[in-house]
Scaffold this active site. Sequence first.
Site, PDB file in Angstrom:
ATOM      1  CG  ASP A 137     -18.063 -26.927  35.004  1.00 56.89           C
ATOM      2  OD1 ASP A 137     -18.519 -25.900  34.475  1.00 56.89           O
ATOM      3  OD2 ASP A 137     -16.865 -27.037  35.312  1.00 56.89           O
ATOM      4  N   GLY A 197     -16.057 -33.447  30.543  1.00 62.54           N
ATOM      5  CA  GLY A 197     -17.094 -33.449  29.510  1.00 62.54           C
ATOM      6  C   GLY A 197     -16.642 -34.106  28.223  1.00 62.54           C
ATOM      7  CG  ASP A 229     -22.212 -22.235  29.687  1.00 63.45           C
ATOM      8  OD1 ASP A 229     -21.318 -21.385  29.513  1.00 63.45           O
ATOM      9  OD2 ASP A 229     -23.151 -22.090  30.494  1.00 63.45           O
TER      10      ASP A 229
END
Lengths: 285, 285
Positions: free
Chosen positions: A110, A142, A160
Amino acid sequence: MGVDASWISETVTSMGAAFSLKVRRKLHSVQSPYQKLDVYETEHWGNLMVLDDAFMLTSLENFLYHEMMAHPALFTHPAPKRVVIIGGGDCGTLREVLRHPGVESVVQIDIDEEVTRAAERFFPELCESNGDARATLAFDDGIRWMREAPDGSVDIIIVDSTDPVGPGEGLFGPAFIADCHRVLAPQGILVGQSESPFYHMETLKNYHRAMVAAGFTDRRSLLFPQPVYPGGSITCTLASKGLPLDVFREDDAGRKPFPTRYYNAEVHRGALAMPEFIKDALSVL
Amino acid sequence: MGVDASWISETVTSMGAAFSLKVRRKLHSVQSPYQKLDVYETEHWGNLMVLDDAFMLTSLENFLYHEMMAHPALFTHPAPKRVVIIGGGDCGTLREVLRHPGVESVVQIDIDEEVTRAAERFFPELCESNGDARATLAFDDGIRWMREAPDGSVDIIIVDSTDPVGPGEGLFGPAFIADCHRVLAPQGILVGQSESPFYHMETLKNYHRAMVAAGFTDRRSLLFPQPVYPGGSITCTLASKGLPLDVFREDDAGRKPFPTRYYNAEVHRGALAMPEFIKDALSVL
């Protein structure tokens, strides 16, 4: 009763719609290098995390999202061992992935460490597996991570992410999705948060287009309830490298050695059914 | 952007949650003997009908509800001919029922004629089948109608009601549900709007309890999206008199001679899957 200052609202301007929760107090607020992060104590939903004024999760209902981001992909792959989560800083998806005993490593990347720090304080239940020896928590970009990852080195990539604005934007783009395809091993699966079909059908269509362009052989969007997002539903979209997505390990899912609150084998099978309006929208790709 | 006077909100006080739509203007407002009825023109959802401050339907998304109230029950019964709709004054469910060529008669009994008059003006597409020779529109007390109806005279009863407060309250009660059981012929099906499991699980449980008490042999709650209700999902619950509800005429549903926008055979099969938290809640009945 009106929606006054004791409520927090998420507004979707493009659809003239808003969802609001009544809050008791603000627990936390920080401007990170990437986004504004607020945590509230709500009247009825436990704690609420908000990123750039968009509701992310509450204590009460996050199980829906985290289970659906993890288990359909993990029960479709024949033997998932190497999992990467891009985004997911609240660690709820990580916890669900780690419930699968066959998983050998999970790397969570993240960009914003503040999300994980806030989750540890205000959603500790989501972080209860962060100490698992199979888990690595990285705070990094990422998109760059995926660009630099070796070919065929991952079984499942879970994206996500937030909405496709701000830090989440590139995670919906064709270059990132093409990198995911390259990094996945044969039979690998990419699964991403792909927005509400009631609000963002173009985003969903573009996501499928990018998956086709990247060379994925099958794609499925699974619709599920998301009560604290305006519109009340969201999709995750799976794309695979050589694996049909309408078949999954139903026996294993039926005998899963861990509890869930939304997901089960029948729900997985049911979520593969595509409503007519989504089928129509995706048929023109 | 905040939720100000140019928005209309529905608030669920017990859950500290609200859903709001941005409106252009109020088109209609009437206080009937039973409830307050307002119609608004929204920015993005077409027209919106509101009863006693609860959102009923918009032009854009009512297909979800009306299709799910009609087609699962009609494709489960082997040969539905005689259908009764209690409530449903907007006529959208009636239109869906009349798409089934085998249906010989549909009686719709809504207590409030103002609802139908408003639907004719502001949702004319929902009323396009009102002139069908098989349809009868009655404005009467559905509870009394059911009490006085002959035994075994109906194949399918659809309870298309508002929330269980005000005029809709008795439609969730055990006396009415027992009357429905008596009025249904063997293999008959009762289907009713049964609220959101995220907001009103006790209502859903009580509904099942009343169905058991009335002698229904099988029961199923089908969850589906409802983007303009706070919480974003709703259930319809089917109960049958001697018919298993996990089997339906899948071939007929797959070859349905009419268009739908949500329902299809796979969606019907998928909706029979029960999420873990609903299964758990209903297992303790």
